[in-house]
Design a protein around this motif. Structure first.
Motif, PDB file in Angstrom:
ATOM      1  N   GLU A 291      46.872   5.774  96.212  1.00 56.69           N
ATOM      2  CA  GLU A 291      46.239   5.260  97.427  1.00 56.69           C
ATOM      3  C   GLU A 291      47.078   4.139  98.026  1.00 56.69           C
ATOM      4  O   GLU A 291      47.270   4.066  99.243  1.00 56.69           O
ATOM      5  N   TRP A 292      47.548   3.239  97.147  1.00 47.65           N
ATOM      6  CA  TRP A 292      48.386   2.144  97.622  1.00 47.65           C
ATOM      7  C   TRP A 292      49.670   2.685  98.218  1.00 47.65           C
ATOM      8  O   TRP A 292      50.114   2.230  99.280  1.00 47.65           O
ATOM      9  N   ALA A 293      50.247   3.679  97.583  1.00 49.35           N
ATOM     10  CA  ALA A 293      51.492   4.288  98.084  1.00 49.35           C
ATOM     11  C   ALA A 293      51.269   4.907  99.458  1.00 49.35           C
ATOM     12  O   ALA A 293      52.106   4.770 100.362  1.00 49.35           O
ATOM     13  N   ALA A 294      50.118   5.569  99.632  1.00 50.62           N
ATOM     14  CA  ALA A 294      49.820   6.188 100.919  1.00 50.62           C
ATOM     15  C   ALA A 294      49.645   5.134 101.999  1.00 50.62           C
ATOM     16  O   ALA A 294      50.132   5.281 103.131  1.00 50.62           O
ATOM     17  N   GLY A 295      48.955   4.040 101.663  1.00 57.18           N
ATOM     18  CA  GLY A 295      48.761   2.970 102.625  1.00 57.18           C
ATOM     19  C   GLY A 295      50.066   2.307 103.033  1.00 57.18           C
ATOM     20  O   GLY A 295      50.213   1.843 104.162  1.00 57.18           O
TER      21      GLY A 295
END
Length: 304
Positions: A291-295
């Motif tokens: 999720e952090w990577a996507a953000g």
């Protein structure tokens, strides 16, 4: 058996609950002072005090055991045995000599390994395959007393210190109750520690948490596990902390800091790679690594 219990945090409360469930008479409970907790600094009693009051037990919170007052109180309580679990104070010789069956302590390591304040965390930090609990007679040293009972427990490859602590707490409570039975029956063994083999587990420090990806993946994985749930390992990204609370070693390889995959978020280290499974970006909620990577719109080949 008439028991005086001394302890403060959750692990001590679990042990006290087991002693009460086993039907022993707890003549009193010593614990540390209430402390301010949280952002609003609400004065909060320690877990042992909360449990003791629920069971109608007398609670004592002396600021010291060395002014004679605590000794006088203990003489009045007349315990057969003093049981200590993470109390947070050293018992002076005068107190150690009071009970008929002495004083025993539950320590969460396989003594003489990891004497001191953070034995579980250091076992995980060092990548040990097991830890355990030791019940010992207390003397004036720090975790140096004769051993009564030892019970090992395995450490899973991805388990955090917090998860191991939960397992050890449950095992410790059971082992403690079994040991009290042995003492009451006169069947408790007494084995001196080999002090030459002693190792130490000093308190953790927030400064221990900072890492970068030039380190070896196994060591970084152990750091992340050993510092979870506190103080939590982290790396810096664009001047902000990114805490990592859970990871897994990967077989992928690349340049240190290179994003090798985004789901799961996999980052190359100086040796090997890590999957960053759970992260807490500075000022944000805990989230999955992907999720952090996507953000951040990270993609394979980017550098952290």
């Amino acid at each position: 058996m008439r028991i005086l219990f001394m302890g403060t945090p959750d692990i001590a409360a679990e042990s006290l609950a087991a002693i009460l469930a086993a039907g022993h008479t707890v003549c009193g409970v010593f614990t540390r002072e209430d402390k301010p907790v949280g952002r609003k600094q609400v004065l909060t009693p320690p877990p042992v005090k909360q449990l003791a009051l629920e069971h109608g037990l007398e609670v004592y919170q002396p600021k010291t055991l060395r002014d004679g007052k605590a000794e006088e109180t203990i003489r009045t309580l007349a315990p057969d045995l003093i049981v200590v679990v993470a109390y947070g104070r050293i018992l002076p010789a005068e107190v150690l000599a009071l009970p008929k069956f002495g004083c025993i302590n539950l320590h969460v390591s396989l003594l003489p390994q990891y004497r001191g304040a953070a034995p579980i965390q250091h076992a995980v930090l060092n990548g040990d395959p097991e830890t355990g609990v030791t019940i010992m007679y207390m003397d004036e040293g720090l975790d140096t007393g004769d051993i009564i009972t030892v019970a090992p427990v395995a450490i899973g490859e991805d388990e955090t210190a917090g998860e191991v602590f939960d397992k050890v707490s449950a095992l410790g409570a059971k082992t403690l109750v079994d040991t009290i039975v042995l003492i009451g029956e006169g069947k408790a063994s007494r084995t001196p520690q080999c002090h030459e083999k002693a190792t130490f587990a000093p308190p953790l420090d927030k400064a221990m948490g900072l890492f970068d990806f030039t380190g070896k993946a196994p060591a970084l994985h152990n750091l992340i596990r050993g510092l979870s749930p506190w103080p939590i390992a982290y790396f810096m990204q664009d001047g902000k902390k990114v805490k990592v609370t859970r990871s897994h070693k990967s077989e992928l390889t690349g340049r240190p800091g290179e994003v090798l995959a985004t789901k799961p978020l996999t980052v190359a280290c100086g040796e090997g790679a890590l999957e960053l499974l759970e992260v807490v970006p500075e000022g944000k909620r805990p989230m999955q690594g992907f999720e952090w990577a996507a953000g951040r719109r990270l993609k394979k080949g980017d550098l952290l």
